[in-house]
Scaffold this motif. Structure first.
Motif, short mmCIF file in Angstrom:
data_model
loop_
_atom_site.label_atom_id
_atom_site.label_comp_id
_atom_site.label_asym_id
_atom_site.label_seq_id
_atom_site.Cartn_x
_atom_site.Cartn_y
_atom_site.Cartn_z
N ILE A 1 34.55 37.37 39.56
CA ILE A 1 35.11 38.66 39.16
C ILE A 1 34.60 39.06 37.79
CG2 ILE A 1 37.24 39.94 38.74
CD1 ILE A 1 36.78 39.14 41.64
N GLU A 2 34.24 40.33 37.64
CA GLU A 2 33.84 40.86 36.35
C GLU A 2 34.50 42.21 36.12
OE1 GLU A 2 29.90 42.42 33.91
OE2 GLU A 2 29.72 41.59 35.91
N LEU A 3 35.00 42.44 34.92
CA LEU A 3 35.47 43.75 34.50
C LEU A 3 34.36 44.35 33.66
CD1 LEU A 3 39.08 42.89 33.30
CD2 LEU A 3 38.34 43.47 35.58
N SER A 4 33.93 45.54 33.99
CA SER A 4 32.80 46.10 33.26
C SER A 4 32.96 47.59 32.99
CB SER A 4 31.51 45.86 34.04
OG SER A 4 30.40 46.32 33.32
N PRO A 5 33.99 47.99 32.27
CA PRO A 5 34.12 49.42 31.94
C PRO A 5 33.13 49.81 30.85
CG PRO A 5 35.80 48.19 30.84
CD PRO A 5 35.08 47.21 31.71
N VAL A 6 32.70 51.03 30.87
CA VAL A 6 31.76 51.49 29.85
C VAL A 6 32.57 52.04 28.68
CG1 VAL A 6 29.81 53.00 29.37
CG2 VAL A 6 30.08 51.99 31.63
N VAL A 7 32.99 51.16 27.79
CA VAL A 7 33.72 51.52 26.59
C VAL A 7 32.92 50.98 25.42
CG1 VAL A 7 35.84 51.29 25.30
CG2 VAL A 7 35.91 51.46 27.79
N GLY B 1 42.18 34.77 44.67
CA GLY B 1 42.00 33.36 44.93
C GLY B 1 41.47 32.55 43.77
N GLU B 2 41.89 32.86 42.54
CA GLU B 2 41.40 32.13 41.38
C GLU B 2 42.34 31.01 40.95
OE1 GLU B 2 38.60 32.05 39.87
OE2 GLU B 2 37.74 33.56 41.18
N GLY B 3 43.25 30.62 41.81
CA GLY B 3 44.17 29.55 41.46
C GLY B 3 45.49 30.10 40.99
N MET C 1 42.70 41.24 26.65
CA MET C 1 42.74 41.10 28.10
C MET C 1 44.07 40.48 28.51
SD MET C 1 40.12 39.35 30.83
CE MET C 1 40.26 37.70 30.18
N THR C 2 44.68 41.07 29.53
CA THR C 2 45.87 40.48 30.11
C THR C 2 45.55 40.04 31.53
OG1 THR C 2 46.72 42.57 31.03
CG2 THR C 2 47.34 42.02 28.76
N TRP C 3 46.19 38.97 31.97
CA TRP C 3 46.03 38.50 33.35
C TRP C 3 47.34 37.92 33.81
CZ3 TRP C 3 46.56 33.44 35.29
CH2 TRP C 3 46.25 33.31 36.64
N GLU C 4 47.68 38.18 35.06
CA GLU C 4 48.88 37.57 35.63
C GLU C 4 48.64 37.30 37.11
OE1 GLU C 4 52.28 40.18 35.59
OE2 GLU C 4 51.00 41.93 35.33
N SER C 5 49.00 36.09 37.51
CA SER C 5 48.91 35.70 38.91
C SER C 5 50.10 36.28 39.65
CB SER C 5 48.90 34.17 39.03
OG SER C 5 48.94 33.79 40.39
N LYS C 6 49.84 36.85 40.83
CA LYS C 6 50.91 37.50 41.58
C LYS C 6 51.35 36.69 42.80
CE LYS C 6 48.67 41.25 42.40
NZ LYS C 6 48.34 42.62 42.87
N ALA C 7 50.61 35.62 43.14
CA ALA C 7 50.94 34.87 44.34
C ALA C 7 50.54 33.42 44.15
CB ALA C 7 50.21 35.46 45.55
N VAL C 8 51.06 32.57 45.01
CA VAL C 8 50.79 31.14 44.92
C VAL C 8 49.30 30.87 45.07
CG1 VAL C 8 51.20 28.90 45.99
CG2 VAL C 8 53.08 30.53 45.73
N GLY D 1 46.96 32.55 43.99
CA GLY D 1 46.22 32.94 42.80
C GLY D 1 45.77 34.37 42.73
N ASP D 2 46.04 35.19 43.75
CA ASP D 2 45.69 36.59 43.63
C ASP D 2 46.44 37.19 42.46
OD1 ASP D 2 44.28 36.14 45.87
OD2 ASP D 2 45.41 37.46 47.19
N GLY D 3 45.75 38.00 41.68
CA GLY D 3 46.39 38.56 40.49
C GLY D 3 45.71 39.82 40.04
N ILE D 4 45.99 40.20 38.79
CA ILE D 4 45.43 41.43 38.24
C ILE D 4 45.03 41.15 36.79
CG2 ILE D 4 47.68 42.33 37.48
CD1 ILE D 4 44.94 44.49 39.03
N ALA D 5 43.84 41.61 36.41
CA ALA D 5 43.36 41.48 35.03
C ALA D 5 43.09 42.87 34.48
CB ALA D 5 42.09 40.63 34.98
N ARG D 6 43.42 43.06 33.21
CA ARG D 6 43.22 44.37 32.57
C ARG D 6 42.54 44.17 31.22
NH1 ARG D 6 48.38 44.77 35.00
NH2 ARG D 6 48.50 46.47 36.52
N LEU D 7 41.68 45.12 30.88
CA LEU D 7 40.97 45.10 29.60
C LEU D 7 41.39 46.29 28.76
CD1 LEU D 7 38.76 44.15 27.62
CD2 LEU D 7 37.14 45.54 28.95
#
Length: 624
Positions: free
Chosen positions: A181-187, A228-230, A199-206, A208-214
């Motif tokens: 996974i890569e986050l690549s906004p043009v900022v 599926g990152e654990g 950067m924030t990240w939180e796992s939403k399920a056992v 490992g599916d989750g959400i990352a924000r920049l």
């Protein structure tokens, strides 16, 4: 009434698969390049605090030059000497004059071993970096995060659930969580100026599916789902401060892709939960103006709001606004009323008056405190209604750009095409009207609108049908207008087609090349021992599934009564590249391309197998 503007940044997702060799650069920081425990150091943060790691330069004023984790007591001596390319060169130039660790962009970095990573096994995190980039290394591949310099990385490429904060040669902010996974906004990261990347990240399920924000300077830059990152962070290597991961875990010695961070790092904060990035930016940076992208309109007076986060008391707060998107020329400012919200910031609000209807305005919050001036992100609003036109539902048309096509037999009427008009502006759209302009306007019939007054967020619908009086194209301009919105235009192109509606005949070919249906001088249908039919007037055999046989024809399922709604394709594509027997007993339309004639046709038999060549169909003729 309100207007919601969302900054959207599309993220680039890149698959990463690297075989890496762990090679620790020699004597880059204090001979070892690694942090070590310091039993004498004491934590200054309460054990229950979500701040689990806080790397800063300690005792700068007395020249200690130590880089220390104030929470856990880990210390790394980074004194510069002739044997170490790491350089300590003063404080990062932030408004709070935070101490900085300076990297020259050549081959220096700091490794925090994996056992000293306080985020291990965490199911959520917030990572804050305060840094000032001198420049990105030249020649960086903008599409590969592992070639990009940056202030912090959480693991090596391809190992564990990688994460990190980097930027490319152009200064575009980058973030990633988890391979691939890569986050690549043009900022843009402006070189030579201090910034925060969070950067924030939180796992939403056992699983490992989750959400990352920049976030860049406290403003959201983009987000991505991490799949599926654990269930928790499980880095196989340590934190790398001051460069990207490949510069530590080198793919090949001397590689030109090994990039190092160039600039100063003021501090790094690690939290084991998701914190408010706007507040963190304000705490670290000294202040942050956050423009709220929502406006309200009441009797022509526009109210705008924002938040002023500040480490020092706010002296003055104002909104800058005008019709120039850069807000550099022909702009006006209005003082804001501020109320302390008790959460490290002040709520700011102001009313903008004497604005012109139908005009788009740009605005942002600004404020000044003892540390300097702070500028929020620029947003805009349209003082009026604004059309969003869809056809079909969900397909958004572009004003004065898109074209809608109609096709019908001469003298017959197409099925109506439905249009949906939504008001995305901030005021009611009054007196909405739809007209057709052009010499062939009478050939197009527009139904009444479901409503002629559309509130913000509401919609109205209408339909258009086409009846061609003669063969050929008929072009008009469809206009959607309102007294409080910019006119929306769509070109309508209707074609009157020649459709054979004469008596139906039956054609049958009982064996290979036994019979030929001479439809026109350009098209004669027959079949060989195998494969599909072909046009004997233009070819000697079928070109098979890779070709366009029968040449000069295209096919669609349906009837000529629904001509304008049909999807015409070459023979084998029309059959889905399957046996022509699938078309038996199905209504179809044959288009003779050069003759521009449409014929109703229905296959009644088809013999599969080598050496047969048998098939039959019924079709219409040109007679009336």
């Amino acid at each position: 009434m309100s207007f919601n503007a969302k900054a959207t940044v599309v993220f680039l997702l890149t698959l990463v698969g690297l075989i890496v060799v762990y090679v620790l650069a020699l004597d880059r920081i204090s001979g070892t390049g690694q942090a070590s425990p310091d039993p004498a150091a004491t934590a200054i943060v309460a054990p229950l605090s979500p701040l689990v790691g806080h790397w800063v330069a300690e005792d700068w004023s007395v020249g200690s030059n130590d880089w220390v984790d104030r929470v856990n007591g880990y210390r790394a001596s980074v004194a510069a000497d002739s044997n170490s390319p790491t350089k300590i060169a003063g404080a990062i130039s932030t408004t709070t004059a935070s101490s900085g660790l300076v990297f020259d962009g050549v081959d220096d970095y700091l490794v925090v071993p994996v056992e000293q990573n306080p985020l291990q096994q965490a199911r959520r995190m917030t990572v804050v970096t305060l840094f000032e980039a001198t420049a990105a290394a030249s020649g960086v591949d903008n599409e590969r995060w592992w070639n990009m310099p940056g202030p912090l990385n959480g693991d090596s490429p391809g190992s564990g659930n990688d994460w990190g904060l980097t930027y490319d040669a152009a200064g575009n902010a980058q973030a990633f969580f988890g391979s691939p996974i890569e986050l690549s906004p043009v900022v843009n990261i402006v070189h030579g100026e201090p910034h925060t990347m969070i950067m924030t990240w939180e796992s939403k399920a056992v699983d490992g599916d989750g959400i990352a924000r920049l976030y860049v300077d406290g403003v959201i830059a983009g987000e991505v789902e991490t799949l599926g990152e654990g269930a928790g962070i499980n880095n196989q290597n340590g934190l790398v401060i001051g460069t990207d991961a490949e510069s530590v875990f080198v793919c090949c010695l001397g590689s030109s892709t090994n990039r190092f961070f160039s600039g100063a790092i003021g501090e790094i904060r690690l939290y084991d939960r998701v914190e408010d990035p706007q507040q963190l930016h304000a705490e670290v940076f000294g202040g942050a103006a956050v423009t709220n992208p929502t406006v309200t309109v009441d009797d022509g007076v526009v109210s705008v709001t924002g938040l002023a986060f500040s480490a020092d008391p706010v002296a003055t707060t104002w909104f800058r606004y005008g019709t120039d998107p850069t807000l550099e020329t022909a702009t006006t400012t209005v003082d804001a009323d501020t109320v302390d919200n008790g959460d490290g910031g002040a709520e700011a609000g102001a009313q903008l008056r004497d604005l012109k209807l139908g005009t788009r305005y740009f605005y942002r919050l600004e404020f000044r405190n003892g540390g300097g001036a702070f500028v929020g992100r620029t947003f805009s609003f349209l003082l009026g209604g604004e059309f969003r036109v869809e056809h079909p539902m969900g397909a958004v048309l572009l004003n004065a750009t898109d074209t809608i096509d109609f096709l019908a037999a001469v003298g017959t009427t197409t099925a109506p095409k439905m249009f949906t008009v939504t008001n995305t502006g901030d005021l009611d759209m009054d007196a909405v009207a739809v007209t057709v302009d052009g010499a062939a306007a009478n050939d197009f019939e527009v139904s009444p609108l479901t409503t002629t007054t559309v509130a913000p967020g509401g919609n109205t619908t209408f339909s258009v049908a086409f009846t061609p009086p003669v063969k050929g194209e008929r072009t008009v301009m469809l206009k959607i207008e309102s007294s409080t919105a910019e006119t929306f235009e769509v070109m309508l192109v209707g074609e009157g087609a020649t459709v054979w509606g004469g008596p139906v005949i039956t054609f049958s070919n009982t064996c290979a090349l036994c019979s030929t249906d001479q439809i026109t001088s350009s098209v004669a249908m027959t079949r060989g021992e195998s494969s599909g039919i072909f046009n004997a007037a233009a070819e000697t055999q079928s070109a098979g599934k890779e070709g366009l046989s029968p040449i000069d024809t295209e096919w669609a399922y349906g009837t000529t009564a629904e001509l304008g709604e049909l999807d015409f394709q070459p023979w084998f594509a029309w059959l889905g590249f399957e046996s022509p027997s699938r078309a038996v007993n199905q209504d179809a339309v044959l288009h003779l391309i050069s003759d521009d004639v449409y014929i109703d046709i229905r296959f009644t038999s088809w013999e599969d197998g080598q050496g047969t060549g048998g098939f039959s169909y019924t079709r219409t003729t040109p007679g009336q």
